[in-house]
Design a protein around this motif. Structure first.
Motif, mmCIF file in Angstrom:
data_model
loop_
_atom_site.group_PDB
_atom_site.id
_atom_site.type_symbol
_atom_site.label_atom_id
_atom_site.label_comp_id
_atom_site.label_asym_id
_atom_site.label_seq_id
_atom_site.Cartn_x
_atom_site.Cartn_y
_atom_site.Cartn_z
ATOM 1 N N UNK A 173 0.830 -1.209 0.000
ATOM 2 C CA UNK A 173 0.000 0.000 0.000
ATOM 3 C C UNK A 173 0.863 1.257 0.000
ATOM 4 N N UNK A 174 0.215 2.383 -0.177
ATOM 5 C CA UNK A 174 0.915 3.652 -0.350
ATOM 6 C C UNK A 174 1.715 4.029 0.886
ATOM 7 N N UNK A 175 1.136 3.860 2.064
ATOM 8 C CA UNK A 175 1.817 4.281 3.284
ATOM 9 C C UNK A 175 3.071 3.438 3.543
ATOM 10 N N UNK A 176 3.021 2.160 3.279
ATOM 11 C CA UNK A 176 4.207 1.313 3.437
ATOM 12 C C UNK A 176 5.287 1.706 2.434
ATOM 13 N N UNK A 177 4.879 1.957 1.224
ATOM 14 C CA UNK A 177 5.835 2.382 0.188
ATOM 15 C C UNK A 177 6.470 3.715 0.545
ATOM 16 N N UNK A 178 5.657 4.614 1.019
ATOM 17 C CA UNK A 178 6.137 5.945 1.400
ATOM 18 C C UNK A 178 7.147 5.844 2.535
ATOM 19 N N UNK A 179 6.853 5.007 3.519
ATOM 20 C CA UNK A 179 7.764 4.818 4.642
ATOM 21 C C UNK A 179 9.095 4.241 4.168
ATOM 22 N N UNK A 180 9.024 3.236 3.318
ATOM 23 C CA UNK A 180 10.243 2.572 2.844
ATOM 24 C C UNK A 180 11.125 3.539 2.065
ATOM 25 N N UNK A 181 10.530 4.297 1.183
ATOM 26 C CA UNK A 181 11.346 5.153 0.326
ATOM 27 C C UNK A 181 11.922 6.347 1.081
ATOM 28 N N UNK A 182 11.164 6.933 1.997
ATOM 29 C CA UNK A 182 11.695 8.108 2.699
ATOM 30 C C UNK A 182 12.780 7.722 3.694
ATOM 31 N N UNK A 183 12.570 6.669 4.445
ATOM 32 C CA UNK A 183 13.586 6.276 5.431
ATOM 33 C C UNK A 183 14.860 5.806 4.750
ATOM 34 N N UNK A 184 14.724 4.948 3.781
ATOM 35 C CA UNK A 184 15.906 4.390 3.128
ATOM 36 C C UNK A 184 16.665 5.457 2.342
ATOM 37 N N UNK A 185 15.959 6.337 1.665
ATOM 38 C CA UNK A 185 16.639 7.369 0.892
ATOM 39 C C UNK A 185 17.345 8.391 1.774
ATOM 40 N N UNK A 186 16.721 8.762 2.888
ATOM 41 C CA UNK A 186 17.389 9.705 3.789
ATOM 42 C C UNK A 186 18.648 9.094 4.396
ATOM 43 N N UNK A 187 18.565 7.839 4.798
ATOM 44 C CA UNK A 187 19.737 7.171 5.349
ATOM 45 C C UNK A 187 20.797 6.963 4.266
ATOM 46 N N UNK A 188 20.380 6.560 3.086
ATOM 47 C CA UNK A 188 21.328 6.366 1.993
ATOM 48 C C UNK A 188 22.041 7.655 1.618
ATOM 49 N N UNK A 189 21.295 8.750 1.533
ATOM 50 C CA UNK A 189 21.923 10.029 1.209
ATOM 51 C C UNK A 189 22.870 10.461 2.313
ATOM 52 N N UNK A 190 22.479 10.243 3.565
ATOM 53 C CA UNK A 190 23.352 10.591 4.680
ATOM 54 C C UNK A 190 24.662 9.825 4.644
ATOM 55 N N UNK A 191 24.584 8.548 4.359
ATOM 56 C CA UNK A 191 25.808 7.748 4.280
ATOM 57 C C UNK A 191 26.685 8.173 3.110
ATOM 58 N N UNK A 192 26.070 8.520 2.005
ATOM 59 C CA UNK A 192 26.858 8.996 0.856
ATOM 60 C C UNK A 192 27.517 10.339 1.177
ATOM 61 N N UNK A 193 26.794 11.219 1.837
ATOM 62 C CA UNK A 193 27.383 12.511 2.231
ATOM 63 C C UNK A 193 28.558 12.282 3.181
ATOM 64 N N UNK A 194 28.387 11.398 4.160
ATOM 65 C CA UNK A 194 29.479 11.095 5.084
ATOM 66 C C UNK A 194 30.664 10.497 4.323
ATOM 67 N N UNK A 195 30.371 9.667 3.349
ATOM 68 C CA UNK A 195 31.439 9.082 2.545
ATOM 69 C C UNK A 195 32.162 10.088 1.677
#
Length: 103
Positions: A31-53
């Motif tokens: 459903x939309x809410x599960x998809x929204x949760x997955x994409x926002x959390x994972x993308x924010x963490x992924x971008x943070x790790x790339x910035x740190x890298x």
């Protein structure tokens, strides 16, 4: 390859993994809410790790500050967009209630 390069490589690869995991969640969740949760959390963490890298590879502290500010803006904007999307979905899913004027 020195230690800064190894650090950058590891953090960027882990960040890319989180981007990939968020994309898989976007495609696979029901459903939309599960998809929204997955994409926002994972993308924010992924971008943070790339910035740190990327931080050890930068030549000036101003560049590092710019990257960190961009990361912060992405976090705040994704939270605001997620809230707007989720509230619209919840509003569409809830039954309509007519408000009667009691005056």
């Amino acid at each position: 390859m020195n230690i800064a390069d190894s650090f950058s490589l590891i953090f960027c690869l882990v960040g890319l993994f989180f981007f990939f995991a968020g994309t898989v969640g976007l495609i696979r969740f029901p459903n939309v809410l599960s998809r929204l949760h997955a994409i926002t959390k994972a993308d924010n963490l992924g971008l943070g790790l790339i910035v740190i890298g990327l931080l050890p590879q930068l030549s000036s502290p101003t560049d590092a500050l710019k990257l960190i500010l961009i990361w912060g803006l992405v976090i705040f904007s994704s939270a605001a967009c997620s809230y707007l999307i989720a509230s619209q979905v919840i509003e569409e899913q809830s039954p309509s209630h007519s408000v009667e004027d009691k005056s």
